[in-house]
Write an enzyme that holds these catalytic residues in place. Structure first.
Site, PDB file in Angstrom:
ATOM      1  N   LYS A   1       0.811  -1.215   0.000  1.00 25.56           N
ATOM      2  CA  LYS A   1       0.000   0.000   0.000  1.00 25.56           C
ATOM      3  C   LYS A   1       0.847   1.269   0.000  1.00 25.56           C
ATOM      4  O   LYS A   1       0.488   2.266  -0.635  1.00 25.56           O
ATOM      5  CB  LYS A   1      -0.951  -0.020   1.201  1.00 25.56           C
TER       6      LYS A   1
ATOM      7  N   GLU B   1      -3.303   7.076   7.465  1.00 20.55           N
ATOM      8  CA  GLU B   1      -4.040   7.907   6.528  1.00 20.55           C
ATOM      9  C   GLU B   1      -5.036   8.786   7.279  1.00 20.55           C
ATOM     10  O   GLU B   1      -5.499   8.418   8.367  1.00 20.55           O
ATOM     11  CB  GLU B   1      -4.837   7.059   5.523  1.00 20.55           C
TER      12      GLU B   1
ATOM     13  N   ARG C   1      -4.951  -9.121  -7.812  1.00 18.55           N
ATOM     14  CA  ARG C   1      -5.557 -10.448  -7.934  1.00 18.55           C
ATOM     15  C   ARG C   1      -6.989 -10.295  -8.408  1.00 18.55           C
ATOM     16  O   ARG C   1      -7.477  -9.180  -8.599  1.00 18.55           O
ATOM     17  CB  ARG C   1      -5.555 -11.154  -6.576  1.00 18.55           C
TER      18      ARG C   1
END
Length: 515
Positions: free
Chosen positions: A116, A200, A292
């Site tokens: 990430k 975040e 994926r």
């Protein structure tokens, strides 16, 4: 095209891949742990091999065992599905070392875009807006505190690796930072073997919207529209739909082009999903990329008429995409409900056990992707998801109506399911109007619980109705037995009612507590 594909997974996604292989004339090879010996994916596969005890750390997560079976069975490719080893670059490299094709991105692309923090850096370089936060993992509590103060509360801690809501903690006050960091890091370490977390800014009531992309090995990358994934419980998606109720053609194009730029910047190939948060003003921010196939891929298939699993196989075998961006058209609306073996009335406690009876919905616009059958025992060792129920309609109201009907037809005895939760969600005005956000379901459940507690007896109206129905049925049965004992004839109408109760009411009463 490949001749033999090993499916390094279990459950409904393994069944989904088996079926795609068979439609392409490819032999599907299954693997199974001790408790999955009788699983549906094992029954449907052309060959199946044991890989160890029930714990995934001793079976589905052991790369050496997966590759050992692939070599023994003569497989030329491995499809990882989602979860387990699907985002582990070590498996990709191990496949390359043995000449077996991994159906997915390269190890390098997976490392860059699957991380990430690394993906956030790539996104910024590609011009995609990102949520304010740190670009590197947090080293210590001092760095965490300083970054949180700079960004401003509330904030959210997220695992660098993995997904599925694991390793995430929202923090509203500085006093809770240390414990939240400890808990998030511990959960991430247990789930992914990587305890690193980053920070975040927590956006108030955002929507979670993701873009499905496909990229071949010839430089062609396209986006297939979006999926609305805002109905979540504790950061785990519960309902997904396509398209998003708030989407406009301009916003779809902007988000799609941003996703394509990110994939190209990371040299990505095969199927992938770029996730965004969208605020009330329709500003979007890059969240992460899943390298994926997604759990919710069927809703995209329903509105595009494309088979994403088959396309994965074609791309991995070196074929170019058979269409361009201009060829992609969205038709109708699709909704997916993730059905779990869990009890919504008992804090969603898992409900493993033997499935005694099962009724599945059919009819126009209904699709069920699952990996279970009557008589099979749901194990306690894995995620309790049984499958996905998907409804398609010409528009969103029709899709909702069809889903409501399908949920009413779905039945499994011997275990608890969360079907009753979906009935409540689809009956809510907020969902009907599309007024949802990432914490909407948590708020909805909390408000429902508070209303139940305020009633005084702590019991829901449906629970009371079900108990009353059981009591009435018991009293009627007792009355009929008294008549039989004293030789009193039972009226014909009453006899018919008793037969009806025995054949029909018995099942309805048993289902009432789940509603």
């Amino acid at each position: 095209m490949f001749k033999k594909i090993l499916i390094a997974n279990r459950g409904e996604i393994a069944v989904r891949i088996v079926r795609a292989c068979h439609e392409l004339g490819v032999r599907a090879i299954a693997v199974y742990s001790d408790v999955d010996r009788a699983a549906l994916h094992v029954r449907l596969a052309d060959e199946a091999y044991p890989i160890g005890p029930a714990p995934s750390t001793e079976s589905y997560l052991v790369i050496e065992k997966i590759l050992g079976v692939a070599r023994y069975a003569g497989c030329d490719a491995i499809h990882p599905g989602y979860g387990f080893l699907a985002e582990n670059p070590a498996l990709v490299r191990a496949c390359a070392g043995t000449g077996i094709t991994f159906i997915g991105p390269s190890a390098e692309a997976m490392e860059q875009l699957g991380s990430k923090t690394a993906a956030r850096r790539i996104a910024r370089g590609a011009g995609a807006p990102t949520v304010p936060g740190t670009l590197d993992p947090i080293k210590d509590i001092g760095e965490l505190t300083e970054a949180a103060r700079k960004i401003g509360f509330p904030i959210i801690l997220k695992a660098v690796a993995g997904g599925g809501g694991k390793g995430m903690r929202s923090v509203e006050h500085e006093s809770d930072l240390a414990s939240a960091w400890r808990d998030a890091a511990s959960e991430a370490q247990n789930a992914f073997g990587d305890g690193r977390v980053y920070l975040e800014k927590y956006l108030e009531r955002p929507r979670h919207i993701e873009i499905q992309i496909l990229a071949d090995q010839h430089g062609h990358t396209v986006y297939l529209g979006e999926r609305e994934c805002s109905v979540q419980r504790r950061h785990q998606k519960v309902i997904e739909e396509a398209p998003s109720p708030i989407m406009t053609p301009q916003l779809r194009q902007a988000m799609g082009e941003a996703a394509v730029k990110l994939a190209r910047a990371g040299n990505y190939t095969n199927a992938g999903t770029v996730e965004f948060l969208v605020d009330a003003q329709r500003n979007f921010y890059f969240l992460e990329m899943n390298t994926r196939l997604q759990v919710e891929h069927p809703v995209t298939e329903m509105v595009t008429s494309l088979d994403l699993v088959k396309l994965q196989l074609h791309i991995a075998s070196g074929e170019p995409l058979p269409f361009t961006q201009q060829d992609i058209a969205l038709r109708g609306h699709a909704i997916e409900c993730r059905i779990y073996a869990e009890d919504p009335d008992n804090n969603f406690f898992p409900s493993p056990g033997k499935i005694l009876e099962r009724t599945v919905p059919t009819g126009p616009g209904i699709r069920l992707d699952d990996g279970i059958y009557g008589g099979w025992t749901v194990p306690n060792e894995y995620d309790p998801m049984l499958g996905k129920l998907i409804a398609w309609g010409q528009d969103r109201p029709e899709a909702i109506a069809r889903m409501r009907r399908a949920l009413g037809e779905y039945y499994a005895s011997g275990i608890k399911t969360n079907v009753s939760l979906f009935r409540r969600i689809l009956a809510s005005h907020d969902f009907e109007s599309g007024a949802i956000y990432t914490r909407w379901l948590d708020d909805f459940l909390r408000d429902s619980s508070e209303r139940t507690d305020a009633s005084g007896d702590g019991e829901s109206q449906t629970g009371t109705t079900a108990k009353n129905a059981v009591l009435v049925a018991a009293l009627l049965w007792h009355r009929s037995q008294q008549r039989l004992q004293i030789g009193e004839p039972i009226p014909a109408q009453t006899q018919a009612e008793l037969r009806w109760r025995a054949e029909s009411r018995r099942e309805q009463v048993s289902r009432e507590p789940e509603r």
